[in-house]
Design an enzyme around this catalytic site. Structure first.
Site, PDB file in Angstrom:
ATOM      1  N   SER A  16      11.595  13.212  14.753  1.00 27.92           N
ATOM      2  CA  SER A  16      11.548  14.378  13.541  1.00 27.92           C
ATOM      3  C   SER A  16      12.811  14.664  12.811  1.00 27.92           C
ATOM      4  CB  SER A  16      10.801  15.343  14.447  1.00 27.92           C
ATOM      5  OG  SER A  16      11.964  16.133  15.508  1.00 27.92           O
ATOM      6  N   ALA A  19      13.531  11.318   8.324  1.00 35.96           N
ATOM      7  CA  ALA A  19      12.804  10.350   8.172  1.00 35.96           C
ATOM      8  C   ALA A  19      11.445  11.012   8.634  1.00 35.96           C
ATOM      9  CB  ALA A  19      13.255   9.189   8.756  1.00 35.96           C
ATOM     10  N   LYS A  38      12.015  13.966  21.220  1.00 39.51           N
ATOM     11  CA  LYS A  38      12.272  14.225  22.725  1.00 39.51           C
ATOM     12  C   LYS A  38      13.115  15.270  22.949  1.00 39.51           C
ATOM     13  CE  LYS A  38      16.334  10.738  22.428  1.00 39.51           C
ATOM     14  NZ  LYS A  38      16.849   9.679  23.098  1.00 39.51           N
ATOM     15  N   THR A  46      20.126  14.268  11.798  1.00 40.93           N
ATOM     16  CA  THR A  46      20.090  14.800  10.584  1.00 40.93           C
ATOM     17  C   THR A  46      20.532  16.271  10.701  1.00 40.93           C
ATOM     18  OG1 THR A  46      18.050  13.609  10.307  1.00 40.93           O
ATOM     19  CG2 THR A  46      18.210  15.795   8.976  1.00 40.93           C
ATOM     20  N   ALA A  49      24.182  16.742   9.928  1.00 44.43           N
ATOM     21  CA  ALA A  49      24.808  16.041   8.661  1.00 44.43           C
ATOM     22  C   ALA A  49      25.394  17.178   7.620  1.00 44.43           C
ATOM     23  CB  ALA A  49      23.704  15.348   7.844  1.00 44.43           C
ATOM     24  N   GLY A  51      28.137  16.269   4.796  1.00 44.54           N
ATOM     25  CA  GLY A  51      28.587  15.981   3.445  1.00 44.54           C
ATOM     26  C   GLY A  51      27.561  16.090   2.368  1.00 44.54           C
ATOM     27  N   GLY A  52      26.384  15.487   2.523  1.00 47.95           N
ATOM     28  CA  GLY A  52      25.145  15.462   1.661  1.00 47.95           C
ATOM     29  C   GLY A  52      24.389  14.401   1.519  1.00 47.95           C
ATOM     30  N   GLU A 121      32.668  11.167  -2.275  1.00 50.60           N
ATOM     31  CA  GLU A 121      32.932  10.460  -1.008  1.00 50.60           C
ATOM     32  C   GLU A 121      33.536   8.974  -1.072  1.00 50.60           C
ATOM     33  OE1 GLU A 121      30.449  12.969   2.260  1.00 50.60           O
ATOM     34  OE2 GLU A 121      29.230  11.721   1.224  1.00 50.60           O
ATOM     35  N   HIS A 350      29.424   6.488  14.344  1.00 51.54           N
ATOM     36  CA  HIS A 350      29.014   6.998  13.638  1.00 51.54           C
ATOM     37  C   HIS A 350      27.565   6.847  13.013  1.00 51.54           C
ATOM     38  CE1 HIS A 350      28.526  10.294  10.752  1.00 51.54           C
ATOM     39  NE2 HIS A 350      28.214   9.538   9.586  1.00 51.54           N
ATOM     40  N   GLU A 374      17.386   5.623  10.188  1.00 55.16           N
ATOM     41  CA  GLU A 374      18.454   4.993  10.769  1.00 55.16           C
ATOM     42  C   GLU A 374      18.134   3.848  11.793  1.00 55.16           C
ATOM     43  OE1 GLU A 374      21.796   7.366  11.853  1.00 55.16           O
ATOM     44  OE2 GLU A 374      22.690   5.834  12.950  1.00 55.16           O
ATOM     45  N   ARG A 385      27.518   0.969   5.150  1.00 49.69           N
ATOM     46  CA  ARG A 385      26.930   1.868   4.336  1.00 49.69           C
ATOM     47  C   ARG A 385      27.754   2.839   3.689  1.00 49.69           C
ATOM     48  NH1 ARG A 385      25.405   7.431   5.559  1.00 49.69           N
ATOM     49  NH2 ARG A 385      26.883   7.342   7.561  1.00 49.69           N
TER      50      ARG A 385
HETATM   51  P1  FAD Z   1      17.487  11.452  13.394  1.00 50.47           P
HETATM   52  O1  FAD Z   1      17.917  12.421  12.406  1.00 50.47           O
HETATM   53  O2  FAD Z   1      18.669  11.094  14.380  1.00 50.47           O
HETATM   54  O3  FAD Z   1      16.251  11.746  14.346  1.00 50.47           O
HETATM   55  C1  FAD Z   1      16.065  11.260  15.235  1.00 50.47           C
HETATM   56  C2  FAD Z   1      14.667  11.635  16.095  1.00 50.47           C
HETATM   57  O4  FAD Z   1      14.147  10.698  16.793  1.00 50.47           O
HETATM   58  C3  FAD Z   1      14.860  13.164  16.779  1.00 50.47           C
HETATM   59  O5  FAD Z   1      13.825  13.670  16.682  1.00 50.47           O
HETATM   60  C4  FAD Z   1      14.924  12.462  18.318  1.00 50.47           C
HETATM   61  O6  FAD Z   1      14.417  13.287  19.131  1.00 50.47           O
HETATM   62  C5  FAD Z   1      13.783  11.341  18.008  1.00 50.47           C
HETATM   63  N1  FAD Z   1      13.813  10.482  19.153  1.00 50.47           N
HETATM   64  C6  FAD Z   1      14.712   9.657  19.507  1.00 50.47           C
HETATM   65  N2  FAD Z   1      14.149   8.624  20.332  1.00 50.47           N
HETATM   66  C7  FAD Z   1      13.082   9.159  20.864  1.00 50.47           C
HETATM   67  C8  FAD Z   1      11.829   8.939  21.733  1.00 50.47           C
HETATM   68  N3  FAD Z   1      12.166   7.801  22.481  1.00 50.47           N
HETATM   69  N4  FAD Z   1      11.155   9.738  21.930  1.00 50.47           N
HETATM   70  C9  FAD Z   1      10.779  10.793  21.099  1.00 50.47           C
HETATM   71  N5  FAD Z   1      11.662  11.044  20.036  1.00 50.47           N
HETATM   72  C10 FAD Z   1      12.615  10.470  19.939  1.00 50.47           C
HETATM   73  N6  FAD Z   1      24.196  10.760   6.332  1.00 50.47           N
HETATM   74  C11 FAD Z   1      24.240  11.078   5.159  1.00 50.47           C
HETATM   75  O7  FAD Z   1      23.464  10.554   4.219  1.00 50.47           O
HETATM   76  N7  FAD Z   1      24.936  12.181   4.669  1.00 50.47           N
HETATM   77  C12 FAD Z   1      25.645  13.027   5.389  1.00 50.47           C
HETATM   78  O8  FAD Z   1      26.206  13.958   5.000  1.00 50.47           O
HETATM   79  C13 FAD Z   1      25.612  12.574   6.876  1.00 50.47           C
HETATM   80  N8  FAD Z   1      26.484  13.439   7.728  1.00 50.47           N
HETATM   81  C14 FAD Z   1      26.307  12.942   9.191  1.00 50.47           C
HETATM   82  C15 FAD Z   1      27.062  13.848   9.799  1.00 50.47           C
HETATM   83  C16 FAD Z   1      26.802  13.484  11.372  1.00 50.47           C
HETATM   84  C17 FAD Z   1      27.793  14.470  12.450  1.00 50.47           C
HETATM   85  C18 FAD Z   1      26.210  12.660  11.771  1.00 50.47           C
HETATM   86  C19 FAD Z   1      25.927  12.101  13.235  1.00 50.47           C
HETATM   87  C20 FAD Z   1      25.448  11.628  10.965  1.00 50.47           C
HETATM   88  C21 FAD Z   1      25.659  11.920   9.554  1.00 50.47           C
HETATM   89  N9  FAD Z   1      24.870  11.128   8.468  1.00 50.47           N
HETATM   90  C22 FAD Z   1      24.787  11.539   7.281  1.00 50.47           C
HETATM   91  C23 FAD Z   1      23.937  10.100   9.086  1.00 50.47           C
HETATM   92  C24 FAD Z   1      22.334  10.649   9.225  1.00 50.47           C
HETATM   93  O9  FAD Z   1      22.443  11.998   9.295  1.00 50.47           O
HETATM   94  C25 FAD Z   1      21.658  10.044   9.803  1.00 50.47           C
HETATM   95  O10 FAD Z   1      21.482   8.764   9.663  1.00 50.47           O
HETATM   96  C26 FAD Z   1      20.258  10.504   9.606  1.00 50.47           C
HETATM   97  O11 FAD Z   1      20.000  11.932   9.603  1.00 50.47           O
HETATM   98  C27 FAD Z   1      18.948   9.537  10.509  1.00 50.47           C
HETATM   99  O12 FAD Z   1      17.883  10.368  10.261  1.00 50.47           O
HETATM  100  P2  FAD Z   1      16.749   9.954  11.088  1.00 50.47           P
HETATM  101  O13 FAD Z   1      15.587  10.631  10.669  1.00 50.47           O
HETATM  102  O14 FAD Z   1      16.566   8.448  11.102  1.00 50.47           O
HETATM  103  O15 FAD Z   1      17.054  10.134  12.677  1.00 50.47           O
HETATM  104  C1  SIN Z   2      30.336  12.920   6.178  1.00 50.24           C
HETATM  105  O1  SIN Z   2      29.962  14.164   5.735  1.00 50.24           O
HETATM  106  O2  SIN Z   2      31.507  12.571   6.076  1.00 50.24           O
HETATM  107  C2  SIN Z   2      29.288  12.007   6.675  1.00 50.24           C
HETATM  108  C3  SIN Z   2      28.496  11.362   5.433  1.00 50.24           C
HETATM  109  C4  SIN Z   2      27.768  10.285   5.791  1.00 50.24           C
HETATM  110  O3  SIN Z   2      27.948   9.705   6.940  1.00 50.24           O
HETATM  111  O4  SIN Z   2      27.107   9.752   4.899  1.00 50.24           O
END
Ligand code: FAD
Ligand code: SIN
Length: 543
Positions: A16, A19, A38, A46, A49, A51-52, A121, A350, A374, A385
């Site tokens: 959740s 994506a 989970k 997410t 996050a 930066g943006g 960035e 990261h 991701e 990336r």
């Molecule tokens: P996530 O947001 O990680 O969500 C994963 C979901 O899957 C969660 O709800 C979790 O509970 C669920 N899940 C996982 N495994 C299971 C399971 N087995 N059963 C049930 N549920 C499960 N990217 C940018 O573009 N800009 C930024 O500024 C940026 N800043 C960042 C800062 C930090 C600190 C981090 C860690 C990452 C950052 N990134 C940034 C990268 C970006 O945030 C992530 O790549 C992105 O949010 C991933 O989104 P997602 O929906 O794929 O997964």
């Molecule tokens: C950050 O804010 O530096 C993270 C940005 C990203 O991972 O895309």
């Protein structure tokens, strides 16, 4: 024990974050959705996050420029068609968020070419990162989660962890169709079989494979591991991105300090005060993050220091507090006032550029199975990336995949009865220490041997260890009742194995993969991605 409950929906979305939640809201307009998390609904990468989100929103910027920057960062391994698809749909995805009520930081002066403040960035040749101060993910996740909670077509299952996909043949379908998933209700210790016509893996990354990571605890590669076990191909797992600047403090648990700080002028230096980035790249602090992370790693090792300094204190205090309120407050809690002094930082794992191979509609190798965010490998990021391109990819692919699923659902079809979860041969574990010990061992050797700088010897050491762990965990898994720690450890170990195998296969240094044994990038005009194929991969996938 037989299944006590089954659940049936049109679409099952596991995850959740950006994506999964975007897909849930989009699909729920005309389908019933089960949304699985989970932990709590909003706990995800997410949420943290900072930066943006990158998108072409300034009149002086162009789609071509965003595309070129992304391809350059990706070091020859991006799929250009995918990059163009994502970049072109970027502005529309941002508008979708704005229409949903996500509140981005507004432009400061009338001279700016857009209503919103855009930051810069590493790797971006324009200001194109829209943000909500330094807590973009929180603003987005909280806003969308509230709407998901209120939507009548979305049923939310928090603290439910997916164990494995259920695949099989379907009357009138080719073999190898995803029928649903087994999911453990963590609070009631009960395995539920979820059945759906489409299953989406939106489970995020695998940063927890490393000792030091910016990722939250949920990032244990579950979706990638489940897809592999179900017979899907996994690509480019060697490309692990290390963020250059996480706060170095025993209690900070890898608190990220956004790259936007460097975008707004922060400088890196040795604790003694001398800057070093110019020696590594003419773009200095704004070089792509693989270069910055390696430069920091090299500088720390050469100088024998435990951290380097990051300093933005030359900017006005009001500007810093206004743009970086989260970082200002958190650092203050640890005793650092960023308006007055530098902070100690180190790199940490990261982001994973590889993942479940999926096409432009988010479809994975098995019919009925989609991978977004991701957890997916779409070809967007190549070998590295570019900053803030991840949330963008999540949003654009969530939309593309939703459209594809809705078209599929408009055709006749049904869900079907699922095989029962079999617990007849397992007992409760009396050796939980095996899980904690193996978890620590794995994360330590992944950091030491499969980190920023690799070598054949280090990778082989890691491979020997991961083989032993896999063997031990597989035994343990067969004998004891599943717990969420065991599920995560099993997945992380498998994902680590995929990372190591991919790294061993790449006999060059490219993008995020740097090895002392092959320090140069091959001159091959058509460099190849690394594709791992499981034994049960069936050619019967729908293309
Ligand atoms: P996530 O947001 O990680 O969500 C994963 C979901 O899957 C969660 O709800 C979790 O509970 C669920 N899940 C996982 N495994 C299971 C399971 N087995 N059963 C049930 N549920 C499960 N990217 C940018 O573009 N800009 C930024 O500024 C940026 N800043 C960042 C800062 C930090 C600190 C981090 C860690 C990452 C950052 N990134 C940034 C990268 C970006 O945030 C992530 O790549 C992105 O949010 C991933 O989104 P997602 O929906 O794929 O997964
Ligand atoms: C950050 O804010 O530096 C993270 C940005 C990203 O991972 O895309």
């Amino acid at each position: 024990m037989s299944i006590t409950r089954t659940q049936q929906h049109d679409v099952l979305i596991i995850g959740s974050g950006a994506a999964g939640i975007t897909m849930a809201l989009t699909l729920a307009e005309s389908a019933s959705v089960a949304l699985i998390a989970k932990e709590a609904l909003t706990e995800s990468a997410t949420l943290y996050a900072q930066g943006g989100i990158s998108a072409v929103l300034d009149k002086s910027d162009s789609l071509e420029s965003h595309t070129t920057d992304t391809l350059n960062a990706g070091a020859g391994l991006c799929d250009e068609e995918v990059v163009r698809h994502v970049v072109e749909h970027g502005p529309q995805s941002i508008q979708w968020l704005i229409d949903r009520g996500v509140s981005f930081t507004k432009a400061e002066s009338e001279q700016e070419n857009t209503d919103y403040h855009l930051t810069k960035e590493g790797g971006h040749s324009h200001r194109r990162v829209i943000h909500a101060a330094d807590a973009t993910g929180r603003e987005m996740e909280m806003t969308l989660a509230q709407q998901a909670r209120e939507h009548p077509n979305i049923e939310i299952f928090e603290r439910h962890i997916a164990i494995d996909l259920i695949t099989g043949s379907k009357l009138g379908w080719r073999n190898n169709h995803c029928l649903g998933a087994y999911i453990l209700d963590r609070d009631n210790d009960e395995v539920i079989a979820f059945s759906a016509r489409a299953v989406v893996l939106a489970t995020g990354g695998a940063g927890k494979a490393y000792l030091y990571t910016s990722n939250p605890d949920v990032a244990s590669g579950d979706g990638i591991a489940m897809a592999w076990r179900a017979g899907c191909r996994i690509a480019n797992m060697e490309f692990i991105q290390f963020h250059p600047t996480c706060l170095f403090h025993p209690k900070a648990k890898s608190f990220l300090v956004t790259e936007a700080l460097r975008g707004e002028g922060a400088k890196l230096s040795l604790p003694s005060g001398s800057n070093f980035m110019e020696q590594f790249d003419e773009r200095a602090e704004l070089a792509p993050r693989d270069i910055v992370a390696r430069a920091i790693d090299h500088t720390m090792k050469r100088s024998g220091v435990e951290y380097v300094h990051l300093d933005i204190s030359h900017k006005p205090a009001a500007f810093i507090k206004d743009h970086f309120p989260t970082i200002y407050t958190r650092c203050l809690e640890y005793g650092y006032d960023i308006t007055r002094q530098p902070i100690p930082v180190v790199p940490a794992a990261h982001y994973i550029c590889g993942g479940i191979m999926s096409n432009i509609h988010g479809r994975a190798d098995i019919e009925g199975l989609y991978a977004v965010g991701e957890a997916a490998y779409t070809g967007m990021h190549g070998a590295n990336r570019m900053a803030s391109n991840s949330l963008l990819e999540c949003l654009v692919f969530a939309e593309s995949a939703s459209r594809h699923i809705l078209a599929m659902l408009s055709e006749p079809g049904t869900t079907q009865p699922l095989p029962e979860w079999d617990e007849s041969r397992v007992t409760d574990s009396d050796e939980e220490v095996v899980v904690t010990h193996n978890w620590q061992e794995l994360r330590r050797f992944m950091w030491d041997y499969v980190g920023i700088v690799r070598s054949d010897k280090r990778l082989q050491r890691a491979k020997n260890r991961v083989d032993l762990l896999q063997h031990e965990i597989s035994d343990y898994y067969s004998n004891f009742r599943v717990t969420s720690d065991l599920i995560e450890l099993r997945n992380l170990t498998l994902v680590s194995d995929l990372i190591i195998r991919s790294a061993i296969l790449r006999k060059e240094s490219r993008g995020l993969h740097f090895t002392l044994d092959y320090p140069d990038c091959s001159q091959d005009k058509t460099p190849q991605r690394t594709v791992l194929i499981p034994n049960n991969y069936l050619k019967a996938k729908a293309e």
